[in-house]
Design a protein around this motif. Structure first.
Motif, mmCIF file in Angstrom:
data_model
loop_
_atom_site.group_PDB
_atom_site.id
_atom_site.type_symbol
_atom_site.label_atom_id
_atom_site.label_comp_id
_atom_site.label_asym_id
_atom_site.label_seq_id
_atom_site.Cartn_x
_atom_site.Cartn_y
_atom_site.Cartn_z
ATOM 1 N N ALA A 110 -14.690 -21.597 20.105
ATOM 2 C CA ALA A 110 -15.337 -22.455 19.115
ATOM 3 C C ALA A 110 -16.403 -21.671 18.351
ATOM 4 O O ALA A 110 -16.476 -21.748 17.121
ATOM 5 C CB ALA A 110 -15.948 -23.682 19.792
ATOM 6 N N LEU A 111 -17.184 -20.882 19.059
ATOM 7 C CA LEU A 111 -18.211 -20.064 18.402
ATOM 8 C C LEU A 111 -17.585 -19.024 17.481
ATOM 9 O O LEU A 111 -18.064 -18.799 16.367
ATOM 10 C CB LEU A 111 -19.101 -19.386 19.446
ATOM 11 N N ALA A 112 -16.490 -18.412 17.920
ATOM 12 C CA ALA A 112 -15.800 -17.422 17.085
ATOM 13 C C ALA A 112 -15.286 -18.067 15.795
ATOM 14 O O ALA A 112 -15.316 -17.441 14.731
ATOM 15 C CB ALA A 112 -14.652 -16.786 17.859
ATOM 16 N N LEU A 113 -14.816 -19.295 15.885
ATOM 17 C CA LEU A 113 -14.351 -20.001 14.686
ATOM 18 C C LEU A 113 -15.514 -20.358 13.766
ATOM 19 O O LEU A 113 -15.381 -20.329 12.546
ATOM 20 C CB LEU A 113 -13.587 -21.269 15.065
ATOM 21 N N LEU A 114 -16.653 -20.712 14.335
ATOM 22 C CA LEU A 114 -17.814 -21.107 13.533
ATOM 23 C C LEU A 114 -18.505 -19.928 12.865
ATOM 24 O O LEU A 114 -18.990 -20.053 11.744
ATOM 25 C CB LEU A 114 -18.827 -21.856 14.395
ATOM 26 N N THR A 115 -18.558 -18.809 13.533
ATOM 27 C CA THR A 115 -19.288 -17.665 13.005
ATOM 28 C C THR A 115 -18.727 -17.185 11.678
ATOM 29 O O THR A 115 -19.444 -17.096 10.695
ATOM 30 C CB THR A 115 -19.358 -16.537 14.047
ATOM 31 N N PRO A 116 -17.404 -16.911 11.582
ATOM 32 C CA PRO A 116 -16.893 -16.508 10.278
ATOM 33 C C PRO A 116 -16.981 -17.622 9.249
ATOM 34 O O PRO A 116 -17.230 -17.361 8.075
ATOM 35 C CB PRO A 116 -15.437 -16.139 10.524
#
Length: 124
Positions: A110-116
């Protein structure tokens, strides 16, 4: 907001959708993101390879784009991250021995999706 691949019926050349429990109207990006989150779940649990998951989601988006405008990547990523967080209880609900590790992997994805998504949004 609860769409997943188990609600897809395929009878060549027709595809249908069935949603008996919580059918309703709302932004399509929410349903697409929910489906994508369930596909991500399958990757995180080892039921599906990353490559196959990417292919499945791309096919879903390509099919959707034939009838409506494809959701923007930042919106889809943010909604998918939100949908993933709704899956956080699942490892414990199913008494998975890897529940704590799987929970961490869900949060990491979820964090990886939010960061970009956040970086792309701030640039526009």
């Amino acid at each position: 907001g609860d769409f997943h691949l188990r609600q897809v019926l395929i009878s060549t050349p027709t595809i249908g959708f069935v949603d008996f429990d919580r059918a309703g109207a709302g932004p399509a990006v929410g349903d697409i993101a929910c489906c994508r989150a369930h596909v991500e779940w399958d990757v995180l649990t080892g039921a599906l390879s990353r490559g196959r998951a990417d292919d499945v989601i791309e096919e879903l988006l390509a099919g959707y784009a034939r009838v409506r405008e494809r959701p923007s990547s930042p919106d889809l990523d943010a909604c998918t991250a939100a949908a993933l967080t709704l899956l956080l209880p699942e490892p414990f609900r199913h008494f998975r021995p890897d529940a704590f590790d799987l929970t961490a992997r869900i949060l990491d994805r979820a964090l990886a999706l939010l960061t970009p998504a956040a970086a792309r949004t701030s640039l526009s």
